[in-house]
Design a protein around this motif. Structure first.
Motif, PDB file in Angstrom:
ATOM      1  N   ARG B 103       4.589  -7.695  -4.022  1.00  0.00           N
ATOM      2  CA  ARG B 103       5.942  -7.183  -3.913  1.00  0.00           C
ATOM      3  C   ARG B 103       6.956  -7.956  -4.752  1.00  0.00           C
ATOM      4  O   ARG B 103       7.760  -7.377  -5.474  1.00  0.00           O
ATOM      5  CB  ARG B 103       6.380  -7.218  -2.437  1.00  0.00           C
ATOM      6  N   ARG B 188      -0.720   3.047  -3.054  1.00  0.00           N
ATOM      7  CA  ARG B 188       0.218   2.608  -4.082  1.00  0.00           C
ATOM      8  C   ARG B 188       1.043   3.794  -4.579  1.00  0.00           C
ATOM      9  O   ARG B 188       2.242   3.678  -4.816  1.00  0.00           O
ATOM     10  CB  ARG B 188      -0.533   1.956  -5.243  1.00  0.00           C
ATOM     11  N   GLY B 189       0.386   4.950  -4.696  1.00  0.00           N
ATOM     12  CA  GLY B 189       1.114   6.142  -5.113  1.00  0.00           C
ATOM     13  C   GLY B 189       2.040   6.665  -4.029  1.00  0.00           C
ATOM     14  O   GLY B 189       3.181   7.032  -4.294  1.00  0.00           O
ATOM     15  N   MET B 190       1.570   6.696  -2.777  1.00  0.00           N
ATOM     16  CA  MET B 190       2.348   7.337  -1.710  1.00  0.00           C
ATOM     17  C   MET B 190       3.375   6.410  -1.060  1.00  0.00           C
ATOM     18  O   MET B 190       4.392   6.872  -0.551  1.00  0.00           O
ATOM     19  CB  MET B 190       1.403   7.901  -0.642  1.00  0.00           C
ATOM     20  N   LEU B 191       3.111   5.113  -1.059  1.00  0.00           N
ATOM     21  CA  LEU B 191       4.076   4.184  -0.453  1.00  0.00           C
ATOM     22  C   LEU B 191       5.008   3.581  -1.502  1.00  0.00           C
ATOM     23  O   LEU B 191       6.114   3.137  -1.190  1.00  0.00           O
ATOM     24  CB  LEU B 191       3.341   3.064   0.299  1.00  0.00           C
ATOM     25  N   GLY B 192       4.525   3.569  -2.742  1.00  0.00           N
ATOM     26  CA  GLY B 192       5.374   3.145  -3.866  1.00  0.00           C
ATOM     27  C   GLY B 192       6.094   1.842  -3.616  1.00  0.00           C
ATOM     28  O   GLY B 192       5.482   0.811  -3.308  1.00  0.00           O
ATOM     29  N   GLU B 193       7.421   1.895  -3.695  1.00  0.00           N
ATOM     30  CA  GLU B 193       8.261   0.684  -3.678  1.00  0.00           C
ATOM     31  C   GLU B 193       8.284  -0.015  -2.334  1.00  0.00           C
ATOM     32  O   GLU B 193       8.756  -1.146  -2.243  1.00  0.00           O
ATOM     33  CB  GLU B 193       9.684   1.039  -4.122  1.00  0.00           C
ATOM     34  N   ILE B 194       7.783   0.616  -1.256  1.00  0.00           N
ATOM     35  CA  ILE B 194       7.807  -0.094   0.035  1.00  0.00           C
ATOM     36  C   ILE B 194       6.495  -0.837   0.331  1.00  0.00           C
ATOM     37  O   ILE B 194       6.409  -1.593   1.288  1.00  0.00           O
ATOM     38  CB  ILE B 194       8.183   0.826   1.229  1.00  0.00           C
ATOM     39  N   SER B 231       7.558  -2.821   3.544  1.00  0.00           N
ATOM     40  CA  SER B 231       8.848  -3.459   3.811  1.00  0.00           C
ATOM     41  C   SER B 231       9.908  -2.614   3.126  1.00  0.00           C
ATOM     42  O   SER B 231       9.811  -2.376   1.926  1.00  0.00           O
ATOM     43  CB  SER B 231       8.909  -4.860   3.216  1.00  0.00           C
ATOM     44  N   ASP B 238      10.500   4.863   5.917  1.00  0.00           N
ATOM     45  CA  ASP B 238       9.261   4.101   5.718  1.00  0.00           C
ATOM     46  C   ASP B 238       8.148   4.651   6.609  1.00  0.00           C
ATOM     47  O   ASP B 238       7.004   4.800   6.174  1.00  0.00           O
ATOM     48  CB  ASP B 238       9.481   2.610   6.024  1.00  0.00           C
ATOM     49  N   LYS B 241       6.833   7.922   5.208  1.00  0.00           N
ATOM     50  CA  LYS B 241       5.933   7.685   4.063  1.00  0.00           C
ATOM     51  C   LYS B 241       4.570   7.186   4.551  1.00  0.00           C
ATOM     52  O   LYS B 241       3.525   7.647   4.099  1.00  0.00           O
ATOM     53  CB  LYS B 241       6.531   6.647   3.107  1.00  0.00           C
ATOM     54  N   HIS B 322      -6.550 -10.873  -1.705  1.00  0.00           N
ATOM     55  CA  HIS B 322      -5.382 -10.099  -2.103  1.00  0.00           C
ATOM     56  C   HIS B 322      -5.834  -9.017  -3.082  1.00  0.00           C
ATOM     57  O   HIS B 322      -5.736  -9.192  -4.295  1.00  0.00           O
ATOM     58  CB  HIS B 322      -4.362 -11.024  -2.760  1.00  0.00           C
ATOM     59  N   GLY B 324      -4.601  -6.230  -3.860  1.00  0.00           N
ATOM     60  CA  GLY B 324      -3.511  -5.713  -4.688  1.00  0.00           C
ATOM     61  C   GLY B 324      -3.243  -6.555  -5.927  1.00  0.00           C
ATOM     62  O   GLY B 324      -2.668  -6.077  -6.898  1.00  0.00           O
ATOM     63  N   ASP B 325      -3.664  -7.816  -5.921  1.00  0.00           N
ATOM     64  CA  ASP B 325      -3.498  -8.681  -7.093  1.00  0.00           C
ATOM     65  C   ASP B 325      -4.815  -8.925  -7.822  1.00  0.00           C
ATOM     66  O   ASP B 325      -4.875  -9.766  -8.712  1.00  0.00           O
ATOM     67  CB  ASP B 325      -2.963 -10.073  -6.677  1.00  0.00           C
ATOM     68  N   GLY B 326      -5.884  -8.247  -7.424  1.00  0.00           N
ATOM     69  CA  GLY B 326      -7.186  -8.480  -8.048  1.00  0.00           C
ATOM     70  C   GLY B 326      -7.736  -9.861  -7.757  1.00  0.00           C
ATOM     71  O   GLY B 326      -8.391 -10.471  -8.597  1.00  0.00           O
TER      72      GLY B 326
END
Lengths: 410, 410
Positions: B103, B188-194, B231, B238, B241, B322, B324-326
């Motif tokens: 984030r 990642r596509g559906m929650l996007g920025e949150i 978040s 939120d 979504k 993690h 999401g960070d590979g």
């Protein structure tokens, strides 16, 4: 690279040049440097649509990269007015800021790797395509923002965010600078994670864009204007948040008038009002340009004080910039270059800013024009250490000489 | 600092120590180094609630800083399992990753300034509290992640985001690792920025947390689990979504079972399942720890291949991290330390990872334990340049010796 080995052996200086859109003379030769154009190194090497990692050559034009990514539902983490001609290599070499720092952070976070040619012609490969890597010192950071004085960036690896599904743009007029600030605090709270840009322009900036470029401002009669962009994944949610915020801003008198657009074409037209100020200024005469990081509360005081100090000797004194990043662009125009006007501006502007421990170059760099003013922002021992790095990496001083740092007394 | 001048004059080595929570032996002395504890430098110097910039001493404990900020509706841009004892100075010195990189990005973007004591006792002030500053080379970056080998960080300036108004946590069971990956792409596509965290744990990690720490897993019977945090600034948006995403994930068979919580207490309890894996591992026996950056598609293959290779000689081989960070955390436990087991693991793990041009230390650093393996992730000329920086900044080699870099052949 052969060129560098050749130049190093013969003590020939090299001036790396990208799109040549820099504002401080970092990309132009001073005496007899060989210009190294990066324009032919314009290939995209790879893009990974799971990780969002783009690897490309330094000479790729920023706008071309944006268009390439948008076709795959991604976007570049940086955007700036000069996107049509600036190169990604130059962006990284100058640590370019621009319009998306508020949302995606600086290049120091999004650039994952670099390939750099050093002064002796050797190639330094720091071209990781990993989001995290803590094996040793992060060498690439030294080259980000070094304006070609430590090495020439040839390849860039950069983490790109997904293209937002919904974008809204609000263009609002505020009755005063304190309302510009309060509008920022309000929208940061109410728009939260979808706020992607908060730019401000004074009335005089807008007047120049209208008169020189014939662009029409849909909101008139305010001393200040703000441009607020939201980018999100759900247009209904985003519009609801934006409407709540606008209602609040209008009823509390923070905003006098405004317009909101969601169509791509109209968004571009509104952004042009902000992005083309630089262009409008060049039509107004000779331009003295300053790019300052300041505590937001004092951001506009510098414009007012400068305007008062210069009086009629300046044609226009305008202020605009990335308020969300605490970054002011102060520009002064005159019919033609005048040394006495310059002396009235400098060191006044630097001394004014120095009282707040700020940066005399938030995003433009120092280049040739501002290297002597580094001491207003950096302590002597830091400059000394920078000179030691320069001497170590480029002992003959052939890489973009006379730029970034004052002459060393080592 | 007097200590450093004294040590430098007498060739005495210094081992800076923060919360001593590092996992690669970077914060412990090897021979006769003087331990320099930062624990008493624990003052918050200033916080600006308009800009979100916190300036504090290096010995502040991360959790204390978080609590301080939360009372003012802000939050730290980093969070990790060791937050109760780790110091912010150590976090910066090791470029700590943790749970919020997805984030808020890495410390390289959020740390705005540092004060550092150099080997000769002089103080380098790079303590800007500005979001943007392009005046010269960004010296502070060299110290971020250098594990105290180039200087000792004494003060940190860091940009802190506003505290999200709404937080949701979903804990889901997936039928296989390919579904873990597809769930990531979908959310990642559906929650996007949150979307603020996407962590994964294999069944064996969860079993250890349950058996050793008596924590209860609300979702059982899956080979993989994911923890998804959102978040945002509007809880209704939120939740909508998140519900859309969960519906999609369940109906398409990506997720077998799951639970969603919104209360702070229950959120903390669910996070504990992920955060306390490290602690559970220590109860399982001697632990061999690896922290790898990999392309996400191959992330779990390393766990499977290692498990197969070691067979019964290991007690447990677990993978989590993690996603999401590979970033994979591979951990191998045994009843007690065994040199033959170590030889079965290393260099196997490093050679396996080297084929993908990855990092053998995504976030833990190299410290004492992994310095000799730097060549698996960094080319020889990069390591050589790092050694030159070390020699320049610490010519007597008194700063955290035997750490980060292999002995120089300069």
């Amino acid at each position: 690279m052969f060129l560098f080995r050749y130049c190093s052996e013969r003590n020939l200086a090299v001036n790396p040049q990208g799109g040549n859109t820099g504002l401080v003379g970092g990309s132009v030769p001073v005496f007899d440097e060989i210009i190294l154009s990066m324009a032919l190194m314009n290939q995209i090497i790879s893009f990974n649509s799971v990780s969002g990692i783009l690897i490309c050559q330094a000479g790729c034009i920023l706008e071309n990269l944006s268009q390439y990514l948008e076709s795959m539902d991604f976007t570049m983490p940086l955007d700036l007015g000069a996107k049509g001609s600036c190169h990604i290599g130059g962006n990284v070499a100058t640590n370019a800021g621009g319009l998306r720092v508020l949302r995606y952070g600086s290049l120091r976070g999004t650039v994952l790797g670099l390939e750099v040619v050093l002064a002796d012609g050797s190639i330094l490969n720091c071209l990781a395509s990993l989001q995290k890597d803590n094996t040793g010192y992060d060498l690439k950071q030294l080259f980000i923002g070094s304006e070609g004085t430590l090495g020439v960036i040839t390849t860039v690896s950069i983490l790109c965010p997904q293209k937002p599904k919904a974008v809204n743009l609000a263009f609002l007029g505020c009755p005063g600078f304190s309302q510009v600030l309060e509008t920022f605090t309000t929208c940061r709270g109410m728009l939260g994670e979808i706020l992607s840009a908060y730019e401000f322009m004074d009335d005089k900036s807008m007047k120049l864009v209208e008169s020189h470029l014939k662009l029409s401002n849909p909101v008139t009669g305010s001393p200040f204007y703000v441009l607020i962009e939201t980018s999100g994944s759900n247009s209904a949610h985003d519009e609801e948040k934006l409407n709540h915020f606008l209602e609040q801003a209008m009823t509390s008198g923070l905003v006098m008038d405004g317009t909101v657009v969601t169509e791509d074409k109209r968004i571009k037209a509104l952004w042009a009002l902000r992005e083309r100020i630089t262009e409008a200024l060049t039509h107004d005469g000779y331009v003295y340009k300053y790019d300052i990081s300041l505590p937001v509360k004092r951001l506009y005081d510098l414009v007012t004080d400068t305007r008062e100090r210069l009086g009629r000797s300046a044609k226009n004194v305008v202020g605009y910039g990335h308020l969300g990043d605490g970054n002011l662009h102060l520009n002064i125009t005159a019919e033609s270059y005048s040394h006495s006007l310059l002396e009235a501006i400098e060191p006044f502007v630097y001394e004014w800013t120095a009282q707040y421990q700020v940066s005399i170059s938030a995003e433009h760099g120092l280049g040739f024009k501002k290297k002597h003013y580094i001491h207003y922002s950096k302590p002597r021992e830091a400059v000394h250490l920078m000179q030691k790095f320069k001497a170590m990496l480029d002992p003959k001083g052939i890489l973009n000489p006379y730029k970034t740092l004052p002459a060393s007394s080592l």
